[in-house]
Design an enzyme around this catalytic site. Sequence first.
Site, PDB file in Angstrom:
ATOM      1  N   GLY A   1      14.260  75.018  39.707  1.00  0.00           N
ATOM      2  CA  GLY A   1      15.401  74.108  39.589  1.00  0.00           C
ATOM      3  C   GLY A   1      14.916  72.674  39.418  1.00  0.00           C
TER       4      GLY A   1
ATOM      5  N   GLU B   1      33.292  60.399  43.973  1.00  0.00           N
ATOM      6  CA  GLU B   1      33.509  61.634  44.727  1.00  0.00           C
ATOM      7  C   GLU B   1      33.746  61.294  46.186  1.00  0.00           C
ATOM      8  OE1 GLU B   1      30.767  64.848  43.719  1.00  0.00           O
ATOM      9  OE2 GLU B   1      30.427  63.924  41.788  1.00  0.00           O
TER      10      GLU B   1
ATOM     11  N   ARG C   1      33.569  66.080  52.590  1.00  0.00           N
ATOM     12  CA  ARG C   1      33.825  67.521  52.477  1.00  0.00           C
ATOM     13  C   ARG C   1      34.047  68.218  53.806  1.00  0.00           C
ATOM     14  NH1 ARG C   1      29.404  68.894  47.839  1.00  0.00           N
ATOM     15  NH2 ARG C   1      30.465  67.608  46.327  1.00  0.00           N
TER      16      ARG C   1
ATOM     17  N   SER D   1      20.818  74.119  40.479  1.00  0.00           N
ATOM     18  CA  SER D   1      20.771  72.849  39.736  1.00  0.00           C
ATOM     19  C   SER D   1      21.515  72.987  38.419  1.00  0.00           C
ATOM     20  CB  SER D   1      19.328  72.436  39.415  1.00  0.00           C
ATOM     21  OG  SER D   1      18.559  72.362  40.575  1.00  0.00           O
TER      22      SER D   1
ATOM     23  N   ALA E   1      14.271  70.171  41.546  1.00  0.00           N
ATOM     24  CA  ALA E   1      13.168  69.713  42.405  1.00  0.00           C
ATOM     25  C   ALA E   1      11.845  70.313  41.937  1.00  0.00           C
ATOM     26  CB  ALA E   1      13.441  70.090  43.866  1.00  0.00           C
TER      27      ALA E   1
ATOM     28  N   ARG F   1      26.123  66.293  53.884  1.00  0.00           N
ATOM     29  CA  ARG F   1      25.644  65.643  52.660  1.00  0.00           C
ATOM     30  C   ARG F   1      26.776  64.958  51.911  1.00  0.00           C
ATOM     31  NH1 ARG F   1      25.324  67.375  47.148  1.00  0.00           N
ATOM     32  NH2 ARG F   1      26.437  69.244  47.801  1.00  0.00           N
TER      33      ARG F   1
ATOM     34  N   HIS G   1      28.590  76.132  50.169  1.00  0.00           N
ATOM     35  CA  HIS G   1      28.134  75.388  48.985  1.00  0.00           C
ATOM     36  C   HIS G   1      26.712  74.868  49.116  1.00  0.00           C
ATOM     37  CE1 HIS G   1      28.594  72.949  45.415  1.00  0.00           C
ATOM     38  NE2 HIS G   1      28.379  71.838  46.077  1.00  0.00           N
TER      39      HIS G   1
ATOM     40  N   LYS H   1      12.586  83.599  40.098  1.00  0.00           N
ATOM     41  CA  LYS H   1      12.803  85.017  40.385  1.00  0.00           C
ATOM     42  C   LYS H   1      13.681  85.698  39.338  1.00  0.00           C
ATOM     43  CE  LYS H   1      16.439  84.872  43.930  1.00  0.00           C
ATOM     44  NZ  LYS H   1      16.739  85.327  45.276  1.00  0.00           N
TER      45      LYS H   1
ATOM     46  N   ALA I   1      25.249  72.553  38.717  1.00  0.00           N
ATOM     47  CA  ALA I   1      25.813  71.318  39.287  1.00  0.00           C
ATOM     48  C   ALA I   1      26.766  70.673  38.287  1.00  0.00           C
ATOM     49  CB  ALA I   1      24.691  70.359  39.657  1.00  0.00           C
ATOM     50  N   GLN I   2      27.974  70.422  38.739  1.00  0.00           N
ATOM     51  CA  GLN I   2      28.984  69.842  37.837  1.00  0.00           C
ATOM     52  C   GLN I   2      29.054  68.326  38.006  1.00  0.00           C
ATOM     53  OE1 GLN I   2      32.566  71.872  38.991  1.00  0.00           O
ATOM     54  NE2 GLN I   2      32.075  73.714  37.854  1.00  0.00           N
TER      55      GLN I   2
ATOM     56  N   SER J   1      22.449  65.327  46.346  1.00  0.00           N
ATOM     57  CA  SER J   1      21.388  66.348  46.360  1.00  0.00           C
ATOM     58  C   SER J   1      20.508  66.287  45.115  1.00  0.00           C
ATOM     59  CB  SER J   1      21.976  67.742  46.512  1.00  0.00           C
ATOM     60  OG  SER J   1      23.035  67.905  45.618  1.00  0.00           O
ATOM     61  N   LEU J   2      21.099  66.013  43.948  1.00  0.00           N
ATOM     62  CA  LEU J   2      20.249  65.918  42.747  1.00  0.00           C
ATOM     63  C   LEU J   2      19.304  64.726  42.886  1.00  0.00           C
ATOM     64  CD1 LEU J   2      22.570  66.800  39.702  1.00  0.00           C
ATOM     65  CD2 LEU J   2      21.287  68.311  41.188  1.00  0.00           C
TER      66      LEU J   2
ATOM     67  N   HIS K   1      32.288  73.715  50.276  1.00  0.00           N
ATOM     68  CA  HIS K   1      32.972  72.894  49.264  1.00  0.00           C
ATOM     69  C   HIS K   1      34.460  73.209  49.345  1.00  0.00           C
ATOM     70  CE1 HIS K   1      34.073  70.984  45.539  1.00  0.00           C
ATOM     71  NE2 HIS K   1      32.832  70.544  45.390  1.00  0.00           N
TER      72      HIS K   1
END
Length: 548
Positions: free
Chosen positions: A13, A116, A285, A42, A15, A381, A346, A34, A45-46, A386-387, A239
């Site tokens: 992803g 957000e 959230r 990732s 990271a 979070r 989420h 995998k 992610a929207q 996170s990204l 979420h």
Amino acid sequence: MSEHADFLVIGGGLAGLTFALTAARSGKVLVLTKGSSIESASDKAQGGIASVVSDDDSFEFHEKDTLKAGAGLCNVEVVKTCIQAGPECVSELIRQGVVFSRVNHDVNGAFDLGKEGGHSRRRVLHAGDFTGHEIMQALIKAASDEPNIHLVENKLAVNLIVDTPPSGRPERLCRGVFALDRRDGSIDAILSRSTVLATGGAGKVYVYTSNPDVATGDGMAMASRARAQMANMEFVQFHPTCLYHPHAKSFLLSEAMRGEGGKLQLADGSEFLTAYDERGSLATRDIVARAIDFELKKRGDDFALLDMTSLDPDFLRRRFPNIHESCLKLGLDMAKVPLPVVPAAHYFCGGVRTDQQGRSSVPGLYAIGEVACTGFHGANRLASNSLLEAVVFGRLAAKDAIDWIQRTPSDPPTAPLWDVGNAIDSDESVVVSQNWDEIRRLMWNYVGIVRSNKRLQRAKRRIEMIQEEIKEYYWNFLLSPDLVELRNIASVAELVIHSAGRRAESRGLHYNIDHPDKDDQNFKSDTVIRRTASGGLETVEQDLPYSW
Ligand code: SIN
């Protein structure tokens, strides 16, 4: 047959690929995924990546919002590091080929910034509503073009190789991983001078989740079996708005929709969130998901509504092309009807406890992205942080790993062999599917959005029994991907239940009706645990950074 590398990255992803692209300047990088390279959270992610890039914003505002969401458990230094690195990370992504949406589609114009929950300013850079996919396509291309990076698909990591190295150095060292080849079922050792967990989260531990099927907590489970320190596993983010539809498979309706003016309502069309938080539909959230859960249970409703009908239909089509189209395919026109929504698991704020370079407590082992607990998110979070953390810690960990392999003597690549013992092929896969379903349902019912002492005790008893059964099955039968993943979700479930049981208060994402208040005096600290040599769990009191 065993392979070896300078840097072994488990997970492809954001990271993992950021680490790989940074480390590739200094050595050979092997990236294992995998499934296929594109299959990751990732990619799904929207919303986007939060960063301070506009004149009416500042690092201080972003830091304040992050700390407020984190409910007292963020590491302030880590928060500063991530947020201040944001603009440079965004520039790097653009250099790597990522195209973010701009105002009026003007390629030289200002970024079209989204908003957000919990953000006091517009600061979310996005590419329509498929930001993750846009980023991942650019990074996969950059990684494929890099001669020092070797991307290997269909390799499911089973166990970390942590032992005393052949050179006789005294410390336990992570030297790589045993991985199962999904195409032929073989298990081989892959050795490396540094190993990086970038395996993402564990949403599949819950029956309802926004996560892709690959999110089975493999890295968390492997690290805990290797006796790495784990932190804050009780903080699981739900979420608030996954589409409620029999054919939608927990399709996410981005929080950016509320950022653009969407309103949450009850099934009868009434507004309810301002009774819970003055920010209403744009509260963080933890608050919104809990409020929905409470109202649905109180009223016996199956879903709440996300109403976008007051927005211009052309704007909706332009800003949310992917969500708009997906809803239309299910017969829902968001410009005309409110969309039915429910909360779903989420994001894991907890994970492998790392220091500020992404090191775990096991020498030679790094953890980055959702699998890690760096201190950035605390007890909850903030959306789209996170990204940002994935890019910042991907780079920091790579720089540290480059240094680590330079000052650590290289071991002869002597690989231990995978021992199959007396295992035979199983003819009872029903045992795996039964346990899989049972864990996910018990986690949803007993260790979900709202917890209680009794529910946690029940969950603890059940997971102990299930784990006994899995252990027996694991040693008697040949490993299959399903069995590996089942063992991992059971292990993550145990870590969540144990950590939730220790936190006798409510804070951020952890809410226990028997302890409804925050207790700063006794619990304003991380929950840090580690597996004992005999397989139990113990509490750890050790300051960071790690000294390896
Ligand atoms: C969303 O678009 O709502 C998800 C973004 C995130 O989880 O940060």
